[in-house]
Design an enzyme around this catalytic site. Structure first.
Site, PDB file in Angstrom:
ATOM      1  N   GLN A  37       0.872  -1.176   0.000  1.00  0.00           N
ATOM      2  CA  GLN A  37       0.000   0.000   0.000  1.00  0.00           C
ATOM      3  C   GLN A  37       0.899   1.212   0.000  1.00  0.00           C
ATOM      4  O   GLN A  37       1.932   1.225   0.669  1.00  0.00           O
ATOM      5  CB  GLN A  37      -0.868   0.032   1.269  1.00  0.00           C
ATOM      6  CG  GLN A  37      -1.917  -1.044   1.332  1.00  0.00           C
ATOM      7  CD  GLN A  37      -3.143  -0.726   0.506  1.00  0.00           C
ATOM      8  OE1 GLN A  37      -3.078   0.056  -0.438  1.00  0.00           O
ATOM      9  NE2 GLN A  37      -4.247  -1.360   0.827  1.00  0.00           N
ATOM     10  N   SER A  38       0.511   2.271  -0.744  1.00  0.00           N
ATOM     11  CA  SER A  38       1.414   3.410  -0.907  1.00  0.00           C
ATOM     12  C   SER A  38       1.691   4.130   0.393  1.00  0.00           C
ATOM     13  O   SER A  38       2.824   4.470   0.696  1.00  0.00           O
ATOM     14  CB  SER A  38       0.822   4.396  -1.901  1.00  0.00           C
ATOM     15  OG  SER A  38       0.857   3.829  -3.175  1.00  0.00           O
ATOM     16  N   THR A  39       0.623   4.384   1.154  1.00  0.00           N
ATOM     17  CA  THR A  39       0.839   5.175   2.354  1.00  0.00           C
ATOM     18  C   THR A  39       0.373   4.401   3.576  1.00  0.00           C
ATOM     19  O   THR A  39      -0.443   3.480   3.476  1.00  0.00           O
ATOM     20  CB  THR A  39       0.051   6.497   2.295  1.00  0.00           C
ATOM     21  OG1 THR A  39      -1.335   6.149   2.178  1.00  0.00           O
ATOM     22  CG2 THR A  39       0.459   7.341   1.105  1.00  0.00           C
TER      23      THR A  39
END
Ligand SMILES: [Zn+2]
Length: 712
Positions: A37-39
């Protein structure tokens, strides 16, 4: 776009183990599920996506991998795929693929596995080489299959484009606002937005005064560092607004640093100008980000006079010019620095003959006067390497001054100017030649053009050849013109008219101006700069100066290496020799008196006294008068009393009366006695001592020896 076969697999509930792309070789290897997940926020809130990512595990099982052979790589949670920050998980995945350990790579949207298109293409390449399959929610792909490869490549490009459009839309809005000057960028300390979002001066009078004072001081001193020194000396503080952290937005009053002063001086907002895009940030391969300040003509937006300011735009531009000139003294390829107040004549002109760097000036105080030293310390400052060269400047300055005074005689200048005229004439000749070359090239180009225009356009073959010739002629013309212009500029640089006029004006009274005590050091340095280009220094057993005059003439001087300061204090060796001789017959104080009478001085130029002689004697390992007499066999009072069997007082009395011969052997009046020998005096009752005298009285001895020394 999905393969109907693949769609078939995923729509069916029952696992289709016998799928054509999955072979026994694939099943022998392991499956790797990459979860990201990116963040961190997505990791916490978007659990649905994470769930889906883990659900892919089941698909691998459905295709025939046993559950214990499906590895999950999820150490990249919370790392953006677009940033170059280290993503260990992705690296691990690539490593496993390239080693041929992987049968299938699983990912929710596989094209977003990689951080950018290049990484993605590389992963595809590796998968093709090692015959590794790729699986996502949409299907199963074999990288060796052309259609699958095309599809995967497109997916990668699309996801990169997606990111690009997102960014472009955001940036486009920002840029539009910036071009109108409406973008609310953070303001520097001293400027604030009012309720209508207009820029105003900070209503805090103290802040306003501090900023104004900074600009005023810079106007007066012309240097950022001098401004800092002024603030420091007056104990003034300068405001700074915290941009981040717990104290964000608070005003902090602190000492003004050089970097802070430069920040303020370089900021166009203080001159009422709006700007945007002054710097450019690049991401380097190692993931670090570097910001570079661009030259003013490359800024995206610059709108002078768009709001109130502390200075005018003209003053801002003057300040920038001034700072640029000051900065010439710094950096690797430093040019000359402007002449300053210190007495070092060659400040800013000296070049190190060892490494080629420009040397700097240091001053040291000696006897209340500033003495310059020329130091090559660039590498010392940058890398803490040892000093390259360190030369005392006084003798160097003197030699250069001497050279200038010798050179600036009317005869020399006549010759110099004649040579100058000769050079100019020769330059003109060369210039004419080059001009002719240009004219010739022009003629040939014209001719080729004419020939091309005359040809029948239907005769394509001939026309093409002629066109090529014409192009070649035009190219030659352009090159010749460029070269001509280049040489003309170079000739002009040698000695321009302005400099020549200044030199001419100096000819008449150079020595008078030079020696005038009212001429300041700064002006003397300006005179030097009119005449000299630079001076290169090399120190060996002597100091070699290579003086380069304006116009290119050079002169080499050699001067003795300057003595160290203690060396200038050393007492002359002849005097030490003399002291050694005098000590044969004199005490320290007597030696000092004799030296003073001969008009001699110590190394520091003082008169001698006993203690100085004693110190010199000890430093040079010379024996004292006492030691020399003892070496010659002289006896102390105690020894005489023992030999003769008499009291101390009798010894003194007998010496006074001339019965014993004794010498005063130091400045405390201690006596040493000649051994009495066989005819030693004995006590005789009733005979007057005066009648038994054998030697003259001691006072007489002293007087006579002094006279002997006078004659020597
Ligand atoms: Zn050097």
């Amino acid at each position: 776009m999905t393969d109907p076969m693949n769609a078939n697999i995923f729509s069916s509930v029952t696992p289709n183990v016998g799928h054509s792309k999955v072979t026994a070789m694939h099943l022998k290897r392991d499956a790797f599920l990459y979860v990201r997940q990116s963040t961190l926020r997505q990791v916490l809130e978007n659990t649905e996506s994470t769930q889906r990512q883990y659900a892919l595990q089941q698909r691998a099982v459905a295709l025939g991998w046993s559950i214990e052979h499906v590895h999950i790589i999820d150490c990249d949670q919370g790392q953006s795929g677009a940033s170059a920050v280290d993503r260990e998980g992705f690296q691990q995945l690539v490593a496993e693929v390239s080693l041929g350990h992987v049968g299938v790579v699983l990912g929710l949207e596989v094209s977003r596995l990689a951080r950018n298109s290049a990484d993605w293409q590389r992963l595809l390449e590796l998968c093709a080489l090692t015959d590794t399959l790729i699986l996502d929610e949409d299907g199963l792909y074999d990288c060796n299959d052309f259609n699958d490869r095309l599809l995967l490549g497109l997916k990668g490009t699309l996801s990169e484009a997606e990111l690009h459009f997102l960014r472009a839309r955001l940036r486009g809005g920002i840029l539009n606002k910036a071009r109108r000057g409406d973008l609310a960028t953070p303001l520097p300390t001293g400027l604030v937005y009012d309720d209508a979002r207009r820029v105003q001066l900070d209503p805090d009078q103290q802040v306003q005064q501090a900023v104004r004072l900074l600009f005023e001081t810079f106007r007066r001193t012309g240097a950022a560092f001098a401004t800092v020194v002024h603030f420091q000396r007056e104990g003034l503080r300068f405001p700074r607004c915290e941009r981040c952290g717990t104290h964000k937005g608070e005003l902090i009053w602190g000492k003004l640093s050089s970097s802070r002063a430069l920040q303020v001086l370089h900021n166009p907002r203080y001159a009422g100008a709006f700007f945007y895009g002054r710097s450019r940030t690049r991401t380097w391969p190692d993931g670090s980000r570097h910001t570079q300040i661009l030259p003013i003509d490359e800024w995206l937006v610059l709108i002078p006079n768009s709001h109130v300011g502390y200075i005018t735009w003209e003053e801002y531009e003057d300040n920038q010019q001034c700072l640029r000139n000051n900065a010439q003294a710094h950096g690797i390829d430093r040019r000359k620095s402007p002449p300053r107040e210190g007495p070092a004549l060659l400040q800013g002109l000296v070049i190190c003959g060892v490494c080629g760097c420009r040397m700097t000036v240091r001053y040291h105080m000696r006897q209340g006067k500033q003495h310059p030293d020329y130091v090559c310390q660039r590498k010392h400052v940058d890398h803490a390497a040892p000093l390259c060269q360190h030369l005392p400047g006084q003798s160097i300055d003197a030699a250069v001054a001497q050279l200038l005074l010798q050179t600036m005689t009317p005869i020399n200048l006549d010759v110099a100017l004649a040579v100058q005229q000769e050079i100019t004439a020769r330059q003109d000749d060369a210039n004419n030649l080059r001009a002719q070359q240009v004219a010739r090239a022009q003629y040939e180009a014209d001719l080729a053009g004419q020939r091309y225009r005359c040809v029948d356009p239907n005769n394509r073959l001939v026309a093409c050849t002629l066109e090529a010739e014409w192009n070649a002629a035009l190219r030659t013309l352009q090159e010749t013109q460029k070269e001509y212009e280049h040489h003309r500029q170079a000739d002009r640089l040698l000695v321009n008219d302005e400099v020549r006029a200044q030199i001419m004006a100096l000819t008449t009274d150079f020595p008078r101006v030079w020696n005038d005590p009212h001429t300041t050091d700064q002006n003397r340095k300006r005179l030097v700069r009119l005449l000299l280009e630079d001076v290169t220094l090399i120190k060996t057993h002597e100091v070699t100066l290579q003086v380069r005059f304006r116009g290119g003439a050079t002169q080499v001087l050699a001067i003795a290496a300057a003595r160290r300061s203690w060396q200038t204090w050393v007492t002359a060796p002849e005097i030490i020799q003399m002291i050694n001789v005098l000590l044969n017959e004199h005490t320290d104080q007597q030696v000092a008196t004799i030296l003073n009478e001969r008009g001699l001085h110590t190394g520091k130029g003082r008169t001698f006294h006993g203690r100085i002689v004693a110190n010199l004697r000890r430093s040079y390992g010379l024996k004292s008068y006492y030691e020399r007499l003892r070496d010659a066999g002289m006896l102390t009072v105690e020894e005489v009393t023992k030999v003769l069997g008499i009291a101390k007082s009798t010894v003194k009395m007998w010496r006074k009366a001339g019965l014993l011969r004794g010498y005063v052997c130091n400045d405390k009046g201690v006596c040493l006695f000649e051994p009495p020998g066989l005819d030693a005096p004995v006590k005789i009752q009733g005979k007057k001592l005066a009648k038994r005298r054998r030697f003259p009285t001691p006072e007489f001895i002293l007087e006579s020896t002094k006279e002997v020394q006078y004659e020597a």
